[in-house]
Motif scaffolding. Structure first.
Motif, PDB file in Angstrom:
ATOM      1  N   GLY A  50       0.813  -1.211   0.000  1.00 27.58           N
ATOM      2  CA  GLY A  50       0.000   0.000   0.000  1.00 27.58           C
ATOM      3  C   GLY A  50       0.847   1.262   0.000  1.00 27.58           C
ATOM      4  N   ARG A  51       1.939   1.244   0.745  1.00 30.49           N
ATOM      5  CA  ARG A  51       2.852   2.394   0.787  1.00 30.49           C
ATOM      6  C   ARG A  51       3.473   2.661  -0.586  1.00 30.49           C
ATOM      7  NH1 ARG A  51       7.128   1.955   5.547  1.00 30.49           N
ATOM      8  NH2 ARG A  51       7.782   3.887   4.496  1.00 30.49           N
ATOM      9  N   GLU A  52       3.595   1.614  -1.398  1.00 28.84           N
ATOM     10  CA  GLU A  52       4.174   1.754  -2.737  1.00 28.84           C
ATOM     11  C   GLU A  52       3.126   2.094  -3.795  1.00 28.84           C
ATOM     12  OE1 GLU A  52       7.516   1.540  -3.562  1.00 28.84           O
ATOM     13  OE2 GLU A  52       7.733   1.586  -1.361  1.00 28.84           O
ATOM     14  N   GLY A  53       1.875   2.266  -3.355  1.00 26.03           N
ATOM     15  CA  GLY A  53       0.834   2.679  -4.291  1.00 26.03           C
ATOM     16  C   GLY A  53       0.018   1.551  -4.890  1.00 26.03           C
ATOM     17  N   TYR A  54       0.184   0.325  -4.375  1.00 26.76           N
ATOM     18  CA  TYR A  54      -0.589  -0.799  -4.887  1.00 26.76           C
ATOM     19  C   TYR A  54      -1.850  -0.993  -4.051  1.00 26.76           C
ATOM     20  CZ  TYR A  54       3.840  -2.100  -7.163  1.00 26.76           C
ATOM     21  OH  TYR A  54       4.993  -2.098  -7.919  1.00 26.76           O
ATOM     22  N   ASP A  55      -2.905  -1.466  -4.701  1.00 25.08           N
ATOM     23  CA  ASP A  55      -4.075  -1.964  -3.990  1.00 25.08           C
ATOM     24  C   ASP A  55      -3.881  -3.463  -3.772  1.00 25.08           C
ATOM     25  OD1 ASP A  55      -5.310   0.537  -4.044  1.00 25.08           O
ATOM     26  OD2 ASP A  55      -6.272   0.122  -5.976  1.00 25.08           O
ATOM     27  N   THR A  56      -4.446  -4.004  -2.710  1.00 27.59           N
ATOM     28  CA  THR A  56      -4.267  -5.420  -2.433  1.00 27.59           C
ATOM     29  C   THR A  56      -5.599  -6.140  -2.230  1.00 27.59           C
ATOM     30  OG1 THR A  56      -4.021  -5.056  -0.034  1.00 27.59           O
ATOM     31  CG2 THR A  56      -2.004  -5.074  -1.356  1.00 27.59           C
ATOM     32  N   LEU A  57      -5.602  -7.399  -2.602  1.00 23.10           N
ATOM     33  CA  LEU A  57      -6.664  -8.349  -2.291  1.00 23.10           C
ATOM     34  C   LEU A  57      -6.029  -9.431  -1.447  1.00 23.10           C
ATOM     35  CD1 LEU A  57      -8.005  -8.728  -5.945  1.00 23.10           C
ATOM     36  CD2 LEU A  57      -9.150  -7.447  -4.133  1.00 23.10           C
ATOM     37  N   GLU A  58      -6.783  -9.986  -0.502  1.00 24.50           N
ATOM     38  CA  GLU A  58      -6.217 -10.999   0.379  1.00 24.50           C
ATOM     39  C   GLU A  58      -7.057 -12.266   0.386  1.00 24.50           C
ATOM     40  OE1 GLU A  58      -6.992  -7.848   1.869  1.00 24.50           O
ATOM     41  OE2 GLU A  58      -5.029  -7.032   1.318  1.00 24.50           O
ATOM     42  N   ALA A  59      -6.370 -13.401   0.412  1.00 19.88           N
ATOM     43  CA  ALA A  59      -7.028 -14.697   0.572  1.00 19.88           C
ATOM     44  C   ALA A  59      -6.171 -15.527   1.508  1.00 19.88           C
ATOM     45  CB  ALA A  59      -7.179 -15.398  -0.774  1.00 19.88           C
ATOM     46  N   TYR A  60      -6.837 -16.298   2.381  1.00 22.99           N
ATOM     47  CA  TYR A  60      -6.116 -17.038   3.413  1.00 22.99           C
ATOM     48  C   TYR A  60      -6.100 -18.541   3.168  1.00 22.99           C
ATOM     49  CZ  TYR A  60      -6.126 -12.599   5.867  1.00 22.99           C
ATOM     50  OH  TYR A  60      -5.926 -11.275   6.199  1.00 22.99           O
ATOM     51  N   ASP A  61      -6.638 -18.982   2.036  1.00 22.33           N
ATOM     52  CA  ASP A  61      -6.538 -20.391   1.653  1.00 22.33           C
ATOM     53  C   ASP A  61      -6.502 -20.466   0.132  1.00 22.33           C
ATOM     54  OD1 ASP A  61      -9.323 -21.130   0.498  1.00 22.33           O
ATOM     55  OD2 ASP A  61      -9.854 -20.239   2.435  1.00 22.33           O
ATOM     56  N   GLY A  62      -6.122 -21.627  -0.377  1.00 25.40           N
ATOM     57  CA  GLY A  62      -5.919 -21.774  -1.807  1.00 25.40           C
ATOM     58  C   GLY A  62      -7.185 -21.637  -2.631  1.00 25.40           C
ATOM     59  N   GLU A  63      -8.289 -22.187  -2.150  1.00 29.16           N
ATOM     60  CA  GLU A  63      -9.526 -22.106  -2.922  1.00 29.16           C
ATOM     61  C   GLU A  63     -10.002 -20.669  -3.075  1.00 29.16           C
ATOM     62  OE1 GLU A  63     -12.495 -24.693  -1.366  1.00 29.16           O
ATOM     63  OE2 GLU A  63     -11.419 -26.531  -1.918  1.00 29.16           O
ATOM     64  N   ALA A  64      -9.943 -19.907  -1.965  1.00 27.78           N
ATOM     65  CA  ALA A  64     -10.343 -18.497  -2.035  1.00 27.78           C
ATOM     66  C   ALA A  64      -9.386 -17.715  -2.935  1.00 27.78           C
ATOM     67  CB  ALA A  64     -10.362 -17.887  -0.634  1.00 27.78           C
ATOM     68  N   GLY A  65      -8.103 -18.058  -2.866  1.00 32.71           N
ATOM     69  CA  GLY A  65      -7.128 -17.386  -3.709  1.00 32.71           C
ATOM     70  C   GLY A  65      -7.379 -17.635  -5.181  1.00 32.71           C
ATOM     71  N   LEU A  66      -7.688 -18.883  -5.527  1.00 33.74           N
ATOM     72  CA  LEU A  66      -7.966 -19.210  -6.920  1.00 33.74           C
ATOM     73  C   LEU A  66      -9.204 -18.470  -7.410  1.00 33.74           C
ATOM     74  CD1 LEU A  66      -7.452 -20.847  -9.495  1.00 33.74           C
ATOM     75  CD2 LEU A  66      -8.793 -22.712  -8.480  1.00 33.74           C
ATOM     76  N   GLN A  67     -10.239 -18.418  -6.584  1.00 39.48           N
ATOM     77  CA  GLN A  67     -11.468 -17.726  -6.968  1.00 39.48           C
ATOM     78  C   GLN A  67     -11.196 -16.245  -7.241  1.00 39.48           C
ATOM     79  OE1 GLN A  67     -14.697 -18.232  -4.215  1.00 39.48           O
ATOM     80  NE2 GLN A  67     -16.079 -16.887  -5.343  1.00 39.48           N
ATOM     81  N   LEU A  68     -10.441 -15.603  -6.345  1.00 40.30           N
ATOM     82  CA  LEU A  68     -10.129 -14.192  -6.549  1.00 40.30           C
ATOM     83  C   LEU A  68      -9.245 -13.984  -7.779  1.00 40.30           C
ATOM     84  CD1 LEU A  68      -9.462 -12.913  -2.908  1.00 40.30           C
ATOM     85  CD2 LEU A  68     -11.339 -12.247  -4.425  1.00 40.30           C
ATOM     86  N   ALA A  69      -8.304 -14.893  -7.996  1.00 43.18           N
ATOM     87  CA  ALA A  69      -7.415 -14.774  -9.156  1.00 43.18           C
ATOM     88  C   ALA A  69      -8.200 -14.794 -10.457  1.00 43.18           C
ATOM     89  CB  ALA A  69      -6.382 -15.900  -9.137  1.00 43.18           C
ATOM     90  N   LEU A  70      -9.211 -15.655 -10.528  1.00 44.06           N
ATOM     91  CA  LEU A  70      -9.983 -15.794 -11.756  1.00 44.06           C
ATOM     92  C   LEU A  70     -11.067 -14.732 -11.891  1.00 44.06           C
ATOM     93  CD1 LEU A  70     -10.356 -19.688 -11.897  1.00 44.06           C
ATOM     94  CD2 LEU A  70      -8.633 -18.236 -12.993  1.00 44.06           C
ATOM     95  N   GLU A  71     -11.645 -14.308 -10.770  1.00 48.11           N
ATOM     96  CA  GLU A  71     -12.748 -13.348 -10.831  1.00 48.11           C
ATOM     97  C   GLU A  71     -12.267 -11.899 -10.886  1.00 48.11           C
ATOM     98  OE1 GLU A  71     -15.295 -14.095  -7.536  1.00 48.11           O
ATOM     99  OE2 GLU A  71     -16.147 -15.945  -8.383  1.00 48.11           O
ATOM    100  N   GLN A  72     -11.179 -11.593 -10.161  1.00 44.33           N
ATOM    101  CA  GLN A  72     -10.738 -10.200 -10.037  1.00 44.33           C
ATOM    102  C   GLN A  72      -9.610  -9.826 -10.991  1.00 44.33           C
ATOM    103  OE1 GLN A  72     -12.306  -7.966  -8.050  1.00 44.33           O
ATOM    104  NE2 GLN A  72     -13.758  -9.615  -7.600  1.00 44.33           N
ATOM    105  N   ASP A  73      -8.977 -10.815 -11.596  1.00 40.48           N
ATOM    106  CA  ASP A  73      -7.912 -10.583 -12.583  1.00 40.48           C
ATOM    107  C   ASP A  73      -6.885  -9.562 -12.073  1.00 40.48           C
ATOM    108  OD1 ASP A  73      -6.557 -10.999 -14.939  1.00 40.48           O
ATOM    109  OD2 ASP A  73      -7.688  -9.491 -16.054  1.00 40.48           O
TER     110      ASP A  73
END
Length: 234
Positions: A23-46
């Motif tokens: 965030g300090r470097e100007g990036y927005d972040t999305l967070e996932a705490y398990d692999g399934e949630a991470g995969l879903q966000l990767a495919l849906e949020q690009d």
């Protein structure tokens, strides 16, 4: 619009540290705490880049990486691992990860790798929309179309990943010139002044040879100069 980084990591303190510094470097972040949630966000949020831990609940990082690539996404993936085993790192690269970093890591190094991978990906996408037609490297049986970001062998297109294409294009642009692994990390991976593990180069070369060589065990195009590096033999 700020670049978005997806953090897939099950240790909340690490997620918090990464989110804060990104965030300090100007990036927005999305967070996932398990692999399934991470995969879903990767495919849906690009997202523009994925920081992906290997040891995750519900689905490990290897499987997440595999499925992201199987879905046709070229999103840069940096794998995070606490393990030093060579096989883990090589497997991650074989599955399509762009890079890896071992915990505990320097935040400065991680931020530099994030920046380099996003820049490289953006440059490749810009090149792909720059035009069509005449900007080609004619390399005997291999032709690299630098406008369409496609390579051909004997008139048939090669199914290359973005990294494999960039490696072939870079070596092919200066046939006969030997490039050290460190030089390739700087010029293809965009890591300026790189000093460190260069195993990613060897994995990328091996994968590229499997696609361009008649016999990968006896390469004719991507040639090794022992102790020096690699060259393209036109």
């Amino acid at each position: 619009m700020n670049k978005r980084i997806l953090i897939v990591e099950d240790e909340k303190n690490i997620v918090d540290i990464l989110s804060f510094n990104l965030g300090r470097e100007g990036y927005d972040t999305l967070e996932a705490y398990d692999g399934e949630a991470g995969l879903q966000l990767a495919l849906e949020q690009d997202p523009d880049l994925i920081l992906l831990d290997l040891m995750l609940p519900r689905m490990n990082g290897f499987d997440v990486c595999r499925q992201v690539r199987s879905a046709g996404r070229s999103t840069p993936i940096i794998m995070l691992t606490a393990r030093e085993e060579e096989n883990d790192k090589v497997l991650g690269l074989e599955l399509g990860a762009d890079d890896y970093i071992t915990k505990p890591f320097s935040m400065r190094e991680l931020l530099a790798r994030v920046k380099a991978n996003i820049r490289r990906h953006g440059m490749a996408e810009s090149a792909g929309t720059a035009g069509v037609g005449g900007n080609k490297l004619e390399l005997g049986r291999i032709v690299v179309d630098q406008d369409l970001l496609v390579a051909y062998k004997d008139g048939r297109s090669l199914d290359l990943t973005q990294r494999e294409y960039e490696l072939l294009r870079f070596l092919g642009a200066q046939p006969g010139k030997v490039f050290s692994r460190e030089a390739l990390m700087e010029n293809v991976w965009n890591y300026e002044g790189y000093v460190g593990d260069v195993r990613a180069v060897d994995v990328a070369v091996r994968r590229l040879r499997e696609k361009v060589e008649d016999d990968p065990a006896q390469p004719q195009f991507i040639v090794t100069r022992r102790g020096l590096g690699y060259l393209f033999n036109a």
